[in-house]
Design an enzyme around this catalytic site. Sequence first.
Site, PDB file in Angstrom:
ATOM      1  N   LYS A 206       0.839  -1.200   0.000  1.00  0.00           N
ATOM      2  CA  LYS A 206       0.000   0.000   0.000  1.00  0.00           C
ATOM      3  C   LYS A 206       0.878   1.256   0.000  1.00  0.00           C
ATOM      4  O   LYS A 206       0.667   2.152  -0.792  1.00  0.00           O
ATOM      5  CB  LYS A 206      -0.893  -0.006   1.245  1.00  0.00           C
ATOM      6  CG  LYS A 206      -1.764   1.217   1.367  1.00  0.00           C
ATOM      7  CD  LYS A 206      -2.594   1.202   2.640  1.00  0.00           C
ATOM      8  CE  LYS A 206      -3.370   2.511   2.775  1.00  0.00           C
ATOM      9  NZ  LYS A 206      -4.065   2.609   4.078  1.00  0.00           N
ATOM     10  N   GLU A 212      10.894  -4.884   3.525  1.00  0.00           N
ATOM     11  CA  GLU A 212      10.930  -6.295   3.133  1.00  0.00           C
ATOM     12  C   GLU A 212      10.402  -6.486   1.702  1.00  0.00           C
ATOM     13  O   GLU A 212      10.987  -7.210   0.880  1.00  0.00           O
ATOM     14  CB  GLU A 212      10.084  -7.136   4.095  1.00  0.00           C
ATOM     15  CG  GLU A 212      10.538  -7.122   5.551  1.00  0.00           C
ATOM     16  CD  GLU A 212       9.831  -6.072   6.379  1.00  0.00           C
ATOM     17  OE1 GLU A 212       9.442  -5.028   5.804  1.00  0.00           O
ATOM     18  OE2 GLU A 212       9.667  -6.303   7.585  1.00  0.00           O
ATOM     19  N   GLY A 267      -4.255  -1.199   5.905  1.00  0.00           N
ATOM     20  CA  GLY A 267      -3.473  -2.336   5.420  1.00  0.00           C
ATOM     21  C   GLY A 267      -4.096  -3.666   5.807  1.00  0.00           C
ATOM     22  O   GLY A 267      -4.292  -4.542   4.973  1.00  0.00           O
ATOM     23  N   ARG A 268      -4.498  -3.802   7.089  1.00  0.00           N
ATOM     24  CA  ARG A 268      -5.011  -5.097   7.540  1.00  0.00           C
ATOM     25  C   ARG A 268      -6.438  -5.364   7.092  1.00  0.00           C
ATOM     26  O   ARG A 268      -7.023  -6.396   7.389  1.00  0.00           O
ATOM     27  CB  ARG A 268      -4.905  -5.205   9.058  1.00  0.00           C
ATOM     28  CG  ARG A 268      -5.556  -4.080   9.816  1.00  0.00           C
ATOM     29  CD  ARG A 268      -5.171  -4.138  11.273  1.00  0.00           C
ATOM     30  NE  ARG A 268      -5.491  -2.920  12.006  1.00  0.00           N
ATOM     31  CZ  ARG A 268      -4.776  -1.816  11.986  1.00  0.00           C
ATOM     32  NH1 ARG A 268      -3.659  -1.765  11.256  1.00  0.00           N
ATOM     33  NH2 ARG A 268      -5.124  -0.735  12.683  1.00  0.00           N
ATOM     34  N   GLU A 353      -3.278  -5.609  15.776  1.00  0.00           N
ATOM     35  CA  GLU A 353      -2.807  -4.343  15.208  1.00  0.00           C
ATOM     36  C   GLU A 353      -3.901  -3.283  15.314  1.00  0.00           C
ATOM     37  O   GLU A 353      -3.642  -2.094  15.231  1.00  0.00           O
ATOM     38  CB  GLU A 353      -2.393  -4.526  13.740  1.00  0.00           C
ATOM     39  CG  GLU A 353      -1.423  -3.460  13.240  1.00  0.00           C
ATOM     40  CD  GLU A 353      -0.790  -3.772  11.892  1.00  0.00           C
ATOM     41  OE1 GLU A 353      -1.519  -3.758  10.870  1.00  0.00           O
ATOM     42  OE2 GLU A 353       0.415  -4.040  11.858  1.00  0.00           O
ATOM     43  N   HIS A 384      -2.783 -31.904  21.342  1.00  0.00           N
ATOM     44  CA  HIS A 384      -1.589 -32.667  21.716  1.00  0.00           C
ATOM     45  C   HIS A 384      -0.448 -31.748  22.104  1.00  0.00           C
ATOM     46  O   HIS A 384       0.709 -32.157  22.127  1.00  0.00           O
ATOM     47  CB  HIS A 384      -1.191 -33.581  20.542  1.00  0.00           C
ATOM     48  CG  HIS A 384      -2.294 -34.489  20.128  1.00  0.00           C
ATOM     49  ND1 HIS A 384      -2.516 -35.723  20.712  1.00  0.00           N
ATOM     50  CD2 HIS A 384      -3.300 -34.310  19.241  1.00  0.00           C
ATOM     51  CE1 HIS A 384      -3.598 -36.280  20.171  1.00  0.00           C
ATOM     52  NE2 HIS A 384      -4.094 -35.446  19.266  1.00  0.00           N
ATOM     53  N   LYS A 512      10.640  -0.011  12.793  1.00  0.00           N
ATOM     54  CA  LYS A 512      11.098   0.149  11.408  1.00  0.00           C
ATOM     55  C   LYS A 512      12.236   1.174  11.345  1.00  0.00           C
ATOM     56  O   LYS A 512      13.269   0.951  10.700  1.00  0.00           O
ATOM     57  CB  LYS A 512       9.946   0.623  10.517  1.00  0.00           C
ATOM     58  CG  LYS A 512       8.873  -0.414  10.239  1.00  0.00           C
ATOM     59  CD  LYS A 512       7.795   0.194   9.343  1.00  0.00           C
ATOM     60  CE  LYS A 512       6.690  -0.802   9.045  1.00  0.00           C
ATOM     61  NZ  LYS A 512       5.606  -0.200   8.225  1.00  0.00           N
TER      62      LYS A 512
HETATM   63  O1  F6P Z   1       2.758  -3.704   9.979  1.00  0.00           O
HETATM   64  C1  F6P Z   1       2.559  -2.408   9.595  1.00  0.00           C
HETATM   65  C2  F6P Z   1       1.975  -2.367   8.194  1.00  0.00           C
HETATM   66  O2  F6P Z   1       1.792  -1.053   7.794  1.00  0.00           O
HETATM   67  C3  F6P Z   1       0.654  -3.125   8.084  1.00  0.00           C
HETATM   68  O3  F6P Z   1      -0.432  -2.389   8.594  1.00  0.00           O
HETATM   69  C4  F6P Z   1       0.601  -3.373   6.605  1.00  0.00           C
HETATM   70  O4  F6P Z   1      -0.365  -4.339   6.267  1.00  0.00           O
HETATM   71  C5  F6P Z   1       2.039  -3.851   6.362  1.00  0.00           C
HETATM   72  O5  F6P Z   1       2.848  -3.029   7.252  1.00  0.00           O
HETATM   73  C6  F6P Z   1       2.509  -3.711   4.925  1.00  0.00           C
HETATM   74  O6  F6P Z   1       2.439  -2.341   4.543  1.00  0.00           O
HETATM   75  P1  F6P Z   1       2.447  -1.983   2.969  1.00  0.00           P
HETATM   76  O7  F6P Z   1       1.230  -2.632   2.355  1.00  0.00           O
HETATM   77  O8  F6P Z   1       2.386  -0.485   2.921  1.00  0.00           O
HETATM   78  O9  F6P Z   1       3.719  -2.552   2.380  1.00  0.00           O
END
Ligand code: F6P
Length: 546
Positions: A206, A212, A267-268, A353, A384, A512
């Site tokens: 987003k 990453e 995002g979530r 979150e 288990h 971050k």
């Molecule tokens: O973990 C923080 C966060 O902003 C999440 O809310 C989001 O889903 C994820 O990192 C990835 O963010 P992006 O879609 O901007 O790469």
Amino acid sequence: MSALTQSTTWNSLQRLAEGLDGQHMRDWFDADNTRAEQYTVDACGITLDYSKNLINSEVMSALQALAKQQQVLEKRDAMFSGGIINHTENRAVLHTALRNFSGQPVYVDGEDVMPEVLATQEKIQAFTHSIHSGEHKGYTGKALTQIVAIGIGGSFLGPKIMSEALKPYWVEGVKVHYVANVDGCHIQDVLASVDHEETLVVMSSKSFTTQETLQNTLTAKAWFLAQGGTQQDIAKHFVAVSSNIAAATEFGMDPDNIFPMWDWVGGRYSLWSAIGLPMALTMGYENYRAVLEGAFEMDQHFQHAPMEQNLPVIMALLGVWYVNFHAAQSHVLLPYYHYLRGFPAYVQQLDMESNGKSVAAADTKIDYATGPVIWGSEGTNGQHSFHQLIHQGKVLIPADFMLPLNVPNQDDTHHAMLASNCFGQTQALMQGKTYDECYADLDGKGLDKETRHALATHKTMPGNKPSNTLLFEQMDPKTLGALVALYEHKVFVQGAIWEVNSFDQWGVELGKVLGNQVLDKLVNSEAELNFDASTNQLIQRFRNAN
Ligand code: F6P
């Protein structure tokens, strides 16, 4: 002290919780043979049996009074109508617009966003069809059947877990590989398993700034070029999903291959946006759309069902009951369905979150518990390992069991065993096993009185452990969409009661920033170490090892 914990409603709930001391669910079931029916609700293909909870009609009424006092329904209506409820980021919260099949407009800043939402859905549909039909081929003319989906958090969990849950619906011959972590071994393993001529990379971010995701995409790009592709061929093999069109374009993504998303979708909550593209590529657009339709039905239920019959409200209130009046600090999700094994991880981000907060929307410190730890894994595996603690431990852990009544290609023996374990566990948690019952079981075992007493004491099961059971006819796309929306709205209701902003995530920012500062010291081994002694020694040990 906050107004919430000073309120009459809150205090009456505290008194009701104290009043339950010494009572046992087992006795409530014995005394009332309508209990199960009274506390079972059906909606959108989901049956919720919440009768195995530490509740009675007085408790449920007081919880509903709390929801009314906290203006849950008014806050719900504000969300659906585009109110700026994410006040720290000055944004609306409208993931519901992405699955809005009502034909009604949804306004953001005075503009109806539905035309753009529908246009993006059409773009997803057309692109998915072009890939599956072979119309869109790779630069050597091969069909693109290997999808490498790169993203993390909400840009990865939703598509991955929902695709896993709908494995019976996958398109023959298409395989999606999800990559999230920046640990290089994951992306290397995936790239080693695919042919670049048959591979489409879907980069989802987003913000288009997540370390990453950017690094994994750069690695995938370098791999593609090293395998023989050229810069001109990138456009055929790389697409992006982002709200940051400028950054995606600057990165080298073909503007025609960028699927938009919007700031008013967190995002979530972005599963419903073009972040779901890997899902459509996995199961076909029609099945992907059915997931959205199921969520829309749950939205309608949440908006129109009376509170007493409203699944998200009921589940949210039960969670508040345990977190705030029974000191529960975690909630376990137990899907008794192998394909739904990732669901606890999905709800982990969604819930933790959203409600892992300690400041109220009125910018005041909170003096009560908020979001619990969410965890869990597929049944029967947990039986288990961690179920021991849930049955006989010292902490109360409310549980959500979930089971499809039918599964594709069903083996009746296996499925009956799965269901018997699911139901048996909820029964054991509720009724337990008394000392007297355990003592009687040890009769005729040749034990002396003292040993028999000791063993019976260890074997006693307290019971009175709460659980919900969610049943589905089958785990099909629509039911899955309804299930995800159910948990989204449960989290919303709890956030409304706790007065937190469930839609920002400032807590993830510091890590971050500090991570990037440490990275500079790792890649530049001469750089002076000016952090705390522990971080400095960790960096030094990494330097020495590399
Ligand atoms: O973990 C923080 C966060 O902003 C999440 O809310 C989001 O889903 C994820 O990192 C990835 O963010 P992006 O879609 O901007 O790469």
